[in-house]
Design a protein around this motif. Structure first.
Motif, mmCIF file in Angstrom:
data_model
loop_
_atom_site.group_PDB
_atom_site.id
_atom_site.type_symbol
_atom_site.label_atom_id
_atom_site.label_comp_id
_atom_site.label_asym_id
_atom_site.label_seq_id
_atom_site.Cartn_x
_atom_site.Cartn_y
_atom_site.Cartn_z
ATOM 1 N N VAL A 72 0.853 -1.197 0.000
ATOM 2 C CA VAL A 72 0.000 0.000 0.000
ATOM 3 C C VAL A 72 0.885 1.242 0.000
ATOM 4 C CG1 VAL A 72 -1.746 1.334 1.237
ATOM 5 C CG2 VAL A 72 -1.877 -1.166 1.217
ATOM 6 N N VAL A 122 0.678 5.228 0.498
ATOM 7 C CA VAL A 122 -0.102 6.378 0.947
ATOM 8 C C VAL A 122 0.467 7.596 0.224
ATOM 9 C CG1 VAL A 122 -0.798 7.767 2.926
ATOM 10 C CG2 VAL A 122 -0.517 5.288 3.178
ATOM 11 N N LEU A 144 -3.367 4.557 -2.085
ATOM 12 C CA LEU A 144 -4.325 5.247 -1.228
ATOM 13 C C LEU A 144 -3.984 6.732 -1.224
ATOM 14 C CD1 LEU A 144 -6.562 5.470 0.875
ATOM 15 C CD2 LEU A 144 -4.891 4.798 2.621
ATOM 16 N N TYR A 165 -4.061 10.318 0.080
ATOM 17 C CA TYR A 165 -4.234 10.908 1.413
ATOM 18 C C TYR A 165 -3.966 12.396 1.270
ATOM 19 C CZ TYR A 165 -3.479 11.403 6.505
ATOM 20 O OH TYR A 165 -3.551 11.759 7.832
ATOM 21 N N GLY A 218 -8.109 4.063 -3.215
ATOM 22 C CA GLY A 218 -8.798 4.686 -2.099
ATOM 23 C C GLY A 218 -8.483 6.164 -2.034
ATOM 24 N N VAL A 222 -7.672 -1.165 2.299
ATOM 25 C CA VAL A 222 -7.101 -1.144 0.949
ATOM 26 C C VAL A 222 -6.082 -2.272 0.794
ATOM 27 C CG1 VAL A 222 -5.658 0.192 -0.644
ATOM 28 C CG2 VAL A 222 -7.537 1.306 0.567
ATOM 29 N N TYR A 262 -11.868 2.128 -1.429
ATOM 30 C CA TYR A 262 -12.385 3.005 -0.380
ATOM 31 C C TYR A 262 -12.580 4.412 -0.923
ATOM 32 C CZ TYR A 262 -13.106 4.382 4.497
ATOM 33 O OH TYR A 262 -13.645 4.812 5.683
#
Length: 230
Positions: free
Chosen positions: A74, A76, A105, A107, A126, A144, A150
């Motif tokens: 993952v 971020v 993901l 953010y 996400g 995720v 998401y």
């Protein structure tokens, strides 16, 4: 327009096999040009028994080196970096092509619906706001990493974009893409080394070709069923 709808899991991503949290730890990396954010995410990951820390990067160049050198399940990612960096939409597209095993993901502090839609269609898995706190981020990382998507509840009602964008020039397209990411005219001009007047003119010309008059209409057109993505 600021998007304030509650965020929820949207279901398992059929394109990626799920990573079982009870079978293997999820390796996490972060890309953000703010050292405080990178440090905060690192502390969060290191405190979770389900996660493992892969490292952090402040630039896209550092990120490519990081992902090439070790495991990462993952990532971020804050899609809005410095003006000299690649735009977020293009960065996500490149990451999906070069590192298809990495789940992305987003953010960010920019939670406009247009930005969320753009990142999803670029291939992100996400999208979560920095205002939600670290506990929410931890929850979303695990979801995720487990193979789920998401996004906000409101976004699930939106489909893929529609005809019309094909008539735009490459420069008009990149200006609108940046607008959808929440960038203003000054930021766009600085990014592409153009004058604000030139960028504003390209935006107006693109709007005229598309038959729209506002950013809200741009988002509606982009999200309309059958639209061909720019």
């Amino acid at each position: 327009m600021t998007h304030t709808a509650p965020v929820r899991p949207e279901g398992v991503d059929p394109a990626r096999p799920a990573i079982r949290l009870d079978a293997a730890a999820i390796h996490v990396a972060v890309l953000d040009d703010h050292v405080v954010v990178r440090y905060g995410v690192e502390i969060l990951v290191r405190q979770s028994p389900a996660l493992r820390w892969s490292g952090s990067a402040a630039t896209s160049g550092e990120l490519f080196q990081l992902l090439s050198g070790g495991p990462c399940h993952v990532l971020v990612l804050d899609y809005e970096l410095s003006p000299t960096e690649i735009d977020g939409w293009s960065l996500v597209k490149i990451l999906r092509a070069r590192f298809p095993h990495v789940r992305i993901l987003v953010y960010t502090s920019h939670v406009e619906a247009s930005a969320e839609l753009l990142m999803r269609q670029a291939g992100a898995h996400g999208f979560v706001s920095k205002s939600g706190g670290l506990s929410e981020l931890l929850h979303v990382i695990e979801l995720v990493g487990a193979g789920e998507l998401y996004f906000s509840a409101a976004l699930s009602a939106m489909s893929t974009p529609a005809p019309g964008f094909a008539q735009l020039t490459p420069r008009e397209t990149e200006v609108l893409r940046c607008c959808l990411q929440g960038m203003n005219m000054t930021d766009i001009a600085r990014k592409f080394v153009r004058s604000v007047k030139t960028v504003s003119s390209q935006k107006r010309t693109a709007y005229r070709k598309l038959g729209i008059d506002s950013d809200y209409e741009l988002l509606k057109l982009y999200a309309a069923p059958g639209t061909k993505r720019p």
